[in-house]
Motif scaffolding. Sequence first.
Motif, PDB file in Angstrom:
ATOM      1  N   MET A 490       0.834  -1.202   0.000  1.00 32.90           N
ATOM      2  CA  MET A 490       0.000   0.000   0.000  1.00 32.90           C
ATOM      3  C   MET A 490       0.870   1.254   0.000  1.00 32.90           C
ATOM      4  SD  MET A 490      -2.804   1.023   2.928  1.00 32.90           S
ATOM      5  CE  MET A 490      -3.931  -0.317   2.603  1.00 32.90           C
ATOM      6  N   THR A 491       0.394   2.282  -0.649  1.00 32.96           N
ATOM      7  CA  THR A 491       1.053   3.582  -0.545  1.00 32.96           C
ATOM      8  C   THR A 491       0.086   4.584   0.072  1.00 32.96           C
ATOM      9  OG1 THR A 491       0.329   4.287  -2.735  1.00 32.96           O
ATOM     10  CG2 THR A 491       2.499   3.214  -2.599  1.00 32.96           C
ATOM     11  N   MET A 492       0.657   5.653   0.578  1.00 28.81           N
ATOM     12  CA  MET A 492      -0.167   6.713   1.139  1.00 28.81           C
ATOM     13  C   MET A 492       0.396   8.065   0.717  1.00 28.81           C
ATOM     14  SD  MET A 492       0.915   6.025   5.115  1.00 28.81           S
ATOM     15  CE  MET A 492       0.205   4.426   5.253  1.00 28.81           C
ATOM     16  N   ILE A 493      -0.512   8.911   0.324  1.00 28.41           N
ATOM     17  CA  ILE A 493      -0.146  10.272  -0.053  1.00 28.41           C
ATOM     18  C   ILE A 493      -1.407  11.104   0.151  1.00 28.41           C
ATOM     19  CG2 ILE A 493      -0.723  10.026  -2.528  1.00 28.41           C
ATOM     20  CD1 ILE A 493       1.951  11.664  -3.042  1.00 28.41           C
ATOM     21  N   ARG A 494      -1.240  12.416   0.418  1.00 24.95           N
ATOM     22  CA  ARG A 494      -2.426  13.240   0.665  1.00 24.95           C
ATOM     23  C   ARG A 494      -3.474  13.044  -0.431  1.00 24.95           C
ATOM     24  NH1 ARG A 494       0.961  18.372   0.781  1.00 24.95           N
ATOM     25  NH2 ARG A 494       2.371  16.778   0.002  1.00 24.95           N
ATOM     26  N   SER A 495      -4.693  12.688  -0.155  1.00 30.19           N
ATOM     27  CA  SER A 495      -5.154  12.250   1.156  1.00 30.19           C
ATOM     28  C   SER A 495      -5.865  10.921   0.977  1.00 30.19           C
ATOM     29  CB  SER A 495      -6.120  13.271   1.755  1.00 30.19           C
ATOM     30  OG  SER A 495      -5.381  14.442   2.087  1.00 30.19           O
ATOM     31  N   ALA A 496      -5.093   9.942   0.502  1.00 30.48           N
ATOM     32  CA  ALA A 496      -5.693   8.640   0.235  1.00 30.48           C
ATOM     33  C   ALA A 496      -4.693   7.515   0.441  1.00 30.48           C
ATOM     34  CB  ALA A 496      -6.228   8.592  -1.199  1.00 30.48           C
ATOM     35  N   TYR A 497      -5.267   6.374   0.799  1.00 30.70           N
ATOM     36  CA  TYR A 497      -4.505   5.129   0.782  1.00 30.70           C
ATOM     37  C   TYR A 497      -4.791   4.445  -0.534  1.00 30.70           C
ATOM     38  CZ  TYR A 497      -4.399   5.707   5.888  1.00 30.70           C
ATOM     39  OH  TYR A 497      -4.213   6.171   7.141  1.00 30.70           O
ATOM     40  N   THR A 498      -3.791   3.833  -1.121  1.00 29.12           N
ATOM     41  CA  THR A 498      -4.008   3.004  -2.308  1.00 29.12           C
ATOM     42  C   THR A 498      -3.461   1.616  -1.976  1.00 29.12           C
ATOM     43  OG1 THR A 498      -3.621   4.938  -3.695  1.00 29.12           O
ATOM     44  CG2 THR A 498      -3.564   2.784  -4.783  1.00 29.12           C
ATOM     45  N   PRO A 499      -4.294   0.567  -1.959  1.00 27.58           N
ATOM     46  CA  PRO A 499      -5.726   0.568  -2.226  1.00 27.58           C
ATOM     47  C   PRO A 499      -6.533   1.189  -1.087  1.00 27.58           C
ATOM     48  CG  PRO A 499      -5.027  -1.591  -1.464  1.00 27.58           C
ATOM     49  CD  PRO A 499      -3.778  -0.775  -1.622  1.00 27.58           C
ATOM     50  N   ASP A 500      -7.736   1.636  -1.447  1.00 25.49           N
ATOM     51  CA  ASP A 500      -8.574   2.214  -0.403  1.00 25.49           C
ATOM     52  C   ASP A 500      -9.538   1.188   0.179  1.00 25.49           C
ATOM     53  OD1 ASP A 500     -10.518   1.989  -2.298  1.00 25.49           O
ATOM     54  OD2 ASP A 500     -10.993   4.139  -2.379  1.00 25.49           O
ATOM     55  N   HIS A 501      -9.464  -0.051  -0.343  1.00 22.38           N
ATOM     56  CA  HIS A 501     -10.161  -1.147   0.328  1.00 22.38           C
ATOM     57  C   HIS A 501      -9.572  -2.460  -0.164  1.00 22.38           C
ATOM     58  CE1 HIS A 501     -12.202  -1.211  -3.526  1.00 22.38           C
ATOM     59  NE2 HIS A 501     -12.640  -2.414  -3.234  1.00 22.38           N
ATOM     60  N   PHE A 502      -9.696  -3.476   0.650  1.00 20.03           N
ATOM     61  CA  PHE A 502      -9.277  -4.807   0.208  1.00 20.03           C
ATOM     62  C   PHE A 502     -10.039  -5.844   1.026  1.00 20.03           C
ATOM     63  CE2 PHE A 502      -6.290  -3.424   3.471  1.00 20.03           C
ATOM     64  CZ  PHE A 502      -6.201  -4.515   4.324  1.00 20.03           C
ATOM     65  N   ASP A 503     -10.183  -7.015   0.437  1.00 17.78           N
ATOM     66  CA  ASP A 503     -10.890  -8.092   1.119  1.00 17.78           C
ATOM     67  C   ASP A 503      -9.908  -9.156   1.597  1.00 17.78           C
ATOM     68  OD1 ASP A 503     -14.102  -8.056   0.371  1.00 17.78           O
ATOM     69  OD2 ASP A 503     -12.827  -6.964  -1.052  1.00 17.78           O
ATOM     70  N   VAL A 504     -10.199  -9.672   2.758  1.00 18.75           N
ATOM     71  CA  VAL A 504      -9.481 -10.839   3.250  1.00 18.75           C
ATOM     72  C   VAL A 504     -10.522 -11.765   3.865  1.00 18.75           C
ATOM     73  CG1 VAL A 504      -7.298  -9.643   3.680  1.00 18.75           C
ATOM     74  CG2 VAL A 504      -9.038  -9.707   5.475  1.00 18.75           C
ATOM     75  N   ARG A 505     -10.055 -12.905   4.341  1.00 24.60           N
ATOM     76  CA  ARG A 505     -11.012 -13.842   4.908  1.00 24.60           C
ATOM     77  C   ARG A 505     -10.645 -14.089   6.369  1.00 24.60           C
ATOM     78  NH1 ARG A 505     -10.431 -17.425   0.955  1.00 24.60           N
ATOM     79  NH2 ARG A 505     -11.968 -16.507  -0.407  1.00 24.60           N
ATOM     80  N   GLU A 506     -11.650 -14.320   7.171  1.00 28.27           N
ATOM     81  CA  GLU A 506     -11.444 -14.670   8.568  1.00 28.27           C
ATOM     82  C   GLU A 506     -10.404 -15.797   8.648  1.00 28.27           C
ATOM     83  OE1 GLU A 506     -14.947 -16.277  10.372  1.00 28.27           O
ATOM     84  OE2 GLU A 506     -14.202 -16.033  12.392  1.00 28.27           O
TER      85      GLU A 506
END
Length: 609
Positions: A490-506
């Motif tokens: 993931m990267t971060m820069i004003r003002s967002a995370y990339t990716p801004d969502h992700f799925d994982v499993r329990e």
Amino acid sequence: MKRHYTILILVTVAATIALMRVVGCGTSRSARAVAAEKVYVAPGELDKYYAFLSGGQSGSVFVVGIPSCRLIREIPVFEPRAAYGYAVHEGDPRREELIATGGLWGDTHHPALSETHGVYDGRYLWINDLSNARLARVRLDTFEADKIVKIPNLQGAHGIAVVSPDTKYIVVNGEFEQPTDGMVTNPAPYTSVVAFVEPFTMEVKFEVRVPGNIDIADTSKDGRYSFSTVYNLEQGKDLASMIQFDRDAVAAIDIPAAEKAIAAGKGHVRNGVPILEGPENPGLLTMIAVPKNPHGVNVTPDGKYVIASGKLSPTVTIIDTKTLKIVAEPEVGLGPLHTTFDGRGNAYTSLFIDSQVVKWNIEKAIKGAPDYIVDRINVHYNIGHLQAVGGASMKPAGDYLLALNKLSKDQYLPVGPDMPEDQELIDISGEKMKMLASFPTPPEPHDAEFIAASVLSPKVKQVFEPAKDAIAAGSESVVRTGPHAVTVNMTMIRSAYTPDHFDVREGDQVTLRLTNVETVRDMIHGFALPDHDLNLALPPGATRTITVDAGKPGVYWYYCTNFCSALHLEMRGRMIVQPKDSTIAIPDWKAAQNVKGPVAGVPSTGAGQ
Ligand code: RUQ
Ligand code: CUA
Ligand code: CA
């Protein structure tokens, strides 16, 4: 008769109180204005010096601007600090070092700045942890601890000093004596060692055994000797037996002689470190008898003398650094602890019992001139250490002196039974010392060193250099690396995370590799993840990797903890934890990026297990 006395006393007290009201506890209005002017640094202007104060039981280093006395940074070293994401989480290299070497706390006493030609060069600062016998190094281009090591064969790593003039070693003193062979059954008197640590590899090169214990350290300016105070020459095991002798000692170790003995294989290796024994190596160790339970030991800027402070004796002992002979033992006051210098031939000694700094002239004291005491100033209260700007280098500035007092008592608004520590800045540019300002700190600075802003600030980095595993903008990804393992790059820069969502499993272990790709100083982004005990702070350019358990099914918003822009509050993203039995495969981020339209609700791409 008795009544008259009472009236007289009352009148005197009333007059004194009235006078105090007018001038404010002994400082006149104009004196106050002059003092205020001296420490005033207008908004937007910068201080002249960095002061590095040890944090004592805070386990850290406090960085204060001088003369304004403003706290500009705390460098966590021997203690995790969530605010900086320092050593908080498993896998953090400093945390691993801390756990491997003694624990997540420490007691820092003596900051020591790296030197080139006897002056501070702004590369590194070393700091000891007394309690767990450790030494840490702080990089001054990033103000971050970058290495922590355990010193074998000693307990209570107290005094440390850089070997002048070019930082050949860091000397570390063992305060708490031990059975020489480590066996509690050995009836022989306890001893301790002085360790010599290579400053860049942080390897303990050799140790020298000293009878008794070893307290505070300094070195001669030519690299020849290390000097350590010994307050338990008695080799006693309780208070009463430690204060029997009228004289204890300053232990002088001949460093070239030690190196020669090591090269000749004379060290007895214990726990991987060769130890030299004094009696087997004539000339290696000289014990200079000084009164009584001495504490501080300080070499004059010209390198001519080393001064031991008497602690239980009202004297300081002045020793010639070439002959190792005592040249004078002037009285300075009660409870002398440490000495510093202004580069104009004056010494300043802290007097713990008198609660004073005493200024005295070194040459006059040696000649026995009656007027060697130049001035005294009261401090508040019970001073331990003191340090003048450049006082431990070959070029003191002679302008400011910091008194590091143990008790603040009535100096600040009461904050419970425990009060802050009190540091006082004193003007030493004139004949008489002048109190300028005081400031509180958390517990408990023992010592300080200063470096000119003009030397250090150009060396301070704007951003971190990208680490080997840094994620570049555009190369973010979510990859399943095993049946129960996902890595999020993931990267971060004003003002967002990339990716801004992700799925994982329990049941997944989620490895987050995060890079702050900002290229602007001070653009920090945080990464906190609710219900996952996860809080990181990433300065610009920094990369952090951490693995967490996915936890219970649900939506978890990771969010930025450092206010970074007008959209700071919107700087957040989702970790979606699907139930164990979910048939939804984990979307592939790269594929998802190619999908036209809103990213939210991207169809599963089957990149799962
Ligand atoms: S010691 S003042 Cu490490 Cu003197 Cu504290
Ligand atoms: Cu990034 Cu707030
Ligand atoms: Ca003693």
